[in-house]
Design an enzyme around this catalytic site. Structure first.
Site, short mmCIF file in Angstrom:
data_model
loop_
_atom_site.label_atom_id
_atom_site.label_comp_id
_atom_site.label_asym_id
_atom_site.label_seq_id
_atom_site.Cartn_x
_atom_site.Cartn_y
_atom_site.Cartn_z
N GLU A 1 0.84 -1.20 0.00
CA GLU A 1 0.00 0.00 0.00
C GLU A 1 0.87 1.25 0.00
O GLU A 1 0.40 2.35 0.22
CB GLU A 1 -0.96 0.01 1.19
CG GLU A 1 -0.29 0.03 2.55
CD GLU A 1 -1.24 0.49 3.64
OE1 GLU A 1 -1.51 1.69 3.69
OE2 GLU A 1 -1.69 -0.36 4.44
N CYS B 1 -3.67 -2.88 4.36
CA CYS B 1 -2.82 -3.98 4.79
C CYS B 1 -3.25 -5.33 4.21
O CYS B 1 -2.66 -6.36 4.53
CB CYS B 1 -2.79 -4.06 6.31
SG CYS B 1 -2.41 -2.48 7.07
N THR C 1 2.99 3.73 15.68
CA THR C 1 2.47 2.48 15.10
C THR C 1 2.96 2.28 13.66
O THR C 1 2.33 1.61 12.87
CB THR C 1 0.92 2.41 15.16
OG1 THR C 1 0.35 3.49 14.40
CG2 THR C 1 0.42 2.50 16.58
N HIS D 1 -3.28 -9.80 11.96
CA HIS D 1 -2.68 -8.57 11.46
C HIS D 1 -2.40 -7.70 12.68
O HIS D 1 -3.28 -7.52 13.52
CB HIS D 1 -3.63 -7.86 10.49
CG HIS D 1 -3.23 -6.45 10.21
ND1 HIS D 1 -1.98 -6.14 9.73
CD2 HIS D 1 -3.87 -5.26 10.38
CE1 HIS D 1 -1.88 -4.83 9.61
NE2 HIS D 1 -3.01 -4.27 9.99
N LYS E 1 -6.65 -7.50 22.29
CA LYS E 1 -8.09 -7.25 22.31
C LYS E 1 -8.82 -8.15 21.32
O LYS E 1 -9.95 -8.58 21.57
CB LYS E 1 -8.37 -5.79 21.96
CG LYS E 1 -7.94 -4.82 23.05
CD LYS E 1 -8.35 -3.39 22.71
CE LYS E 1 -7.73 -2.44 23.74
NZ LYS E 1 -8.18 -1.05 23.58
N ASN F 1 4.20 -2.04 12.82
CA ASN F 1 3.24 -2.39 11.78
C ASN F 1 3.94 -2.37 10.43
O ASN F 1 4.57 -1.39 10.06
CB ASN F 1 2.07 -1.38 11.78
CG ASN F 1 0.92 -1.85 10.90
OD1 ASN F 1 1.01 -2.89 10.23
ND2 ASN F 1 -0.16 -1.10 10.86
N1 ACO Z 1 0.80 3.38 30.51
C1 ACO Z 1 0.12 2.30 30.07
N2 ACO Z 1 -0.89 2.39 29.18
C2 ACO Z 1 -1.22 3.61 28.70
C3 ACO Z 1 -0.55 4.77 29.12
C4 ACO Z 1 0.51 4.63 30.08
N3 ACO Z 1 1.21 5.65 30.51
N4 ACO Z 1 -1.10 5.82 28.49
C5 ACO Z 1 -2.06 5.35 27.67
N5 ACO Z 1 -2.15 4.01 27.80
C6 ACO Z 1 -3.02 3.07 27.08
C7 ACO Z 1 -4.43 3.54 26.88
O1 ACO Z 1 -5.23 3.24 28.00
C8 ACO Z 1 -4.80 2.74 25.64
O2 ACO Z 1 -5.05 1.40 25.99
P1 ACO Z 1 -6.52 0.79 25.84
O3 ACO Z 1 -6.88 0.84 24.40
O4 ACO Z 1 -6.40 -0.60 26.34
O5 ACO Z 1 -7.36 1.68 26.68
C9 ACO Z 1 -3.52 2.70 24.84
O6 ACO Z 1 -2.49 3.02 25.77
C10 ACO Z 1 -3.47 3.71 23.72
O7 ACO Z 1 -3.80 4.97 24.25
P2 ACO Z 1 -4.85 5.89 23.51
O8 ACO Z 1 -5.02 7.15 24.27
O9 ACO Z 1 -6.06 5.11 23.13
O10 ACO Z 1 -3.97 6.19 22.22
P3 ACO Z 1 -4.19 7.23 21.08
O11 ACO Z 1 -5.63 7.46 20.84
O12 ACO Z 1 -3.35 8.41 21.37
O13 ACO Z 1 -3.57 6.43 19.83
C11 ACO Z 1 -4.12 4.73 18.18
C12 ACO Z 1 -3.72 5.04 19.63
C13 ACO Z 1 -5.53 5.20 17.92
C14 ACO Z 1 -4.01 3.24 17.97
C15 ACO Z 1 -3.11 5.45 17.23
O14 ACO Z 1 -1.84 5.02 17.49
C16 ACO Z 1 -3.43 5.25 15.77
O15 ACO Z 1 -4.28 5.94 15.22
N6 ACO Z 1 -2.72 4.29 15.06
C17 ACO Z 1 -2.93 4.01 13.65
C18 ACO Z 1 -4.23 3.31 13.39
C19 ACO Z 1 -4.16 1.81 13.53
O16 ACO Z 1 -3.11 1.23 13.60
N7 ACO Z 1 -5.33 1.13 13.54
C20 ACO Z 1 -5.39 -0.30 13.63
C21 ACO Z 1 -6.18 -0.97 12.55
S1 ACO Z 1 -5.94 -0.28 10.97
C22 ACO Z 1 -4.29 -0.49 10.49
O17 ACO Z 1 -3.73 -1.54 10.56
C23 ACO Z 1 -3.55 0.70 9.99
#
Ligand code: ACO
Length: 448
Positions: free
Chosen positions: A82, A116, A158, A246, A255, A325
């Site tokens: 991609e 992906c 990521t 994936h 999860k 990733n």
């Molecule tokens: N210690 C331990 N855990 C923590 C801490 C800390 N200090 N701070 C945050 N966390 C946890 C949160 O509780 C959360 O866990 P949970 O989901 O079990 O509640 C996790 O860390 C992530 O924190 P968020 O605040 O949810 O993270 P954020 O929203 O800032 O970003 C996200 C995470 C959305 C995954 C981002 O990295 C992203 O957009 N990534 C790209 C999208 C992606 O990969 N999607 C997956 C499917 S699609 C694909 O493959 C591209």
């Protein structure tokens, strides 16, 4: 052809990487957010001399050499990616330089693209070809290659980068159970790349997580339905030794498996004991959408899943946690981790894989493994891939240097008329690298 599947595998990832702990501190994220919160250890990235084309040239050359495959023996070559370098010319055509030299231009296949999922589409194409009446007796070759980079912000940790090559043919140690398979395809805007001037995606992170889990549920239901029709009995998590996902980041894998445990519990499957079922019973009637947002369900199902997760999923998580990733290569890097960790005990085992590409396209499918025979044995595949050494041989960049490289790459993206710095000191011998993009956007590569 019988037992069509994967005969041989090789993996390449850049030697340049950054520790998530260091990135976390640099980004001002709270301590543990990337390592525990996302579950990631380290992230690979391409320096300015590497890209998806150089990585795929490296991995294909390496696979052919290490398994002693004559390039004339390849009849189909499919690439999943991609990472857009050219809107028309496929990555596959660059790989033809390897085969042209040997007088083989009779090779079908081009690139497949949808986030992906492209690697899985490419893999299915090759397997289907070997099973079809147009098969000419030669091998298929699948390449998954991606450089996953995000703009500064929550998605940046990521990222990742890698290329994986898989040789396809009959009598494989990794054989497809093609009838045990479920797909889910839908129109969603969770992650997409509409801005052709930028390498970065537009991503709705939260939505992408829900879309992934919904697709997982749907694929699992379809797979169970097909299995039950075929075998006349219920399918459950107990019917496969390992589950491979994936892996955008490890937390989502945790999860996802917990979600499958919840599914089995609701279906009253034998894989979940009575205590587990009791714990999850209060959530059984949650309407679909609420169940994706329930923190209590998430917590309870992860608790119930823990021992099963440790046994059936942990052995698949090494490379995605260490490299990040890898988009199309991500699922197969998880599978590579399993082969690396468990090659001597996989004979006769069933492994279920879940492929997800945003947008969205997803398939859950089944593989049946056997020890195989030289050079196509699980033992030899693990030896050739040499994952442990490759991980050890990497070079950690400080965050400032990583950010600098990202800036250069942003500037370079879609550009022409430049030569790279040609700093190949970190590349292992045999690695291809980008030397120049000329005034007509033509790209040139050399081999170290
Ligand atoms: N210690 C331990 N855990 C923590 C801490 C800390 N200090 N701070 C945050 N966390 C946890 C949160 O509780 C959360 O866990 P949970 O989901 O079990 O509640 C996790 O860390 C992530 O924190 P968020 O605040 O949810 O993270 P954020 O929203 O800032 O970003 C996200 C995470 C959305 C995954 C981002 O990295 C992203 O957009 N990534 C790209 C999208 C992606 O990969 N999607 C997956 C499917 S699609 C694909 O493959 C591209």
């Amino acid at each position: 052809a019988k037992n069509v599947g994967i005969l041989a595998v090789d993996i390449y990832f850049p030697p340049t990487c950054i520790q998530q702990e260091a990135l976390e501190a640099h980004d001002g994220a709270s301590k543990g957010k990337y390592t525990i919160g996302l579950g990631q250890d380290c992230m690979a990235f391409c320096s300015e001399v590497e890209d998806v084309i150089s990585m795929s040239l490296t991995v294909v050359t390496s696979l052919l050499e290490k398994y002693g495959i004559d390039p004339k023996q390849i009849g189909r070559l499919e690439v999943g990616s991609e990472t857009v370098i050219d809107k028309s010319k496929s990555i596959k055509t660059f790989l033809m330089t390897i085969f042209e030299k040997h007088g083989n231009t009779d090779i079908e296949g081009v690139d497949s693209t949808n986030a992906c999922y492209g690697g899985t589409a490419a893999l299915f194409n090759c397997v289907n070809w070997v099973e079809s009446s147009s098969w000419d007796g030669r091998y298929g070759l699948v390449v998954c290659t991606d450089s996953a980079v995000y703009a500064e912000g929550p998605a940046r940790p990521t990222g990742g980068a890698a290329a994986i090559a898989m040789l396809i043919g009959p009598d494989a140690p990794v054989a497809f159970e093609s009838k045990i398979r479920g797909s889910h395809m839908a129109h969603v805007y969770d992650f997409y790349k509409p801005d052709l001037a930028s390498e970065y995606p537009v991503v709705d992170g939260k939505l992408s997580q829900t879309c992934y889990l919904k697709a997982l549920d749907s694929c699992y239901k379809e797979l169970c339905k097909k299995y039950e029709k075929l075998e006349g009995k219920q399918f459950s998590l107990a019917d496969a030794e390992y589950f491979v996902f994936h892996s955008p980041y490890n937390k989502l894998v945790q999860k996802s498996f917990a979600r499958l445990v919840f599914n089995d519990s609701v279906r009253n499957a034998s894989s979940i004991d009575e205590a587990g079922k009791e714990k999850l019973a209060p959530f059984a009637d949650l309407p679909g959408d609420d169940s994706y947002n329930s923190r209590d369900l998430e917590k309870a199902s992860q608790q119930v899943a823990k021992p099963l997760y440790d046994a059936k999923v942990v052995p698949t998580t090494l490379v995605p946690k260490q490299v990040g990733n890898m988009y199309t290569a991500s699922l197969y890097a998880a599978f590579v981790s399993l082969l690396h960790n468990k090659h001597s005990s996989l004979d006769g085992k069933r492994v279920i894989l879940f492929s997800y590409g945003s947008g969205s396209t997803a398939t859950m499918f089944s593989l049946r493994l056997n020890a195989g025979q030289q050079p196509f044995s699980l033992e030899n595949i693990a030896a050739v891939m040499n994952v442990g050494e490759k991980l050890k041989a990497r070079h950690e960049f400080p965050p400032e240097k990583f950010v600098e490289v990202m800036k250069i790459m942003e500037h370079r993206y879609g550009g022409k008329d430049f030569v790279t710095n040609q700093d190949i000191s970190l590349l292992l011998p045999g690695t291809y690298y980008l030397t120049e993009v000329d005034s007509k956007y033509r790209r040139f590569y050399a081999k170290k």
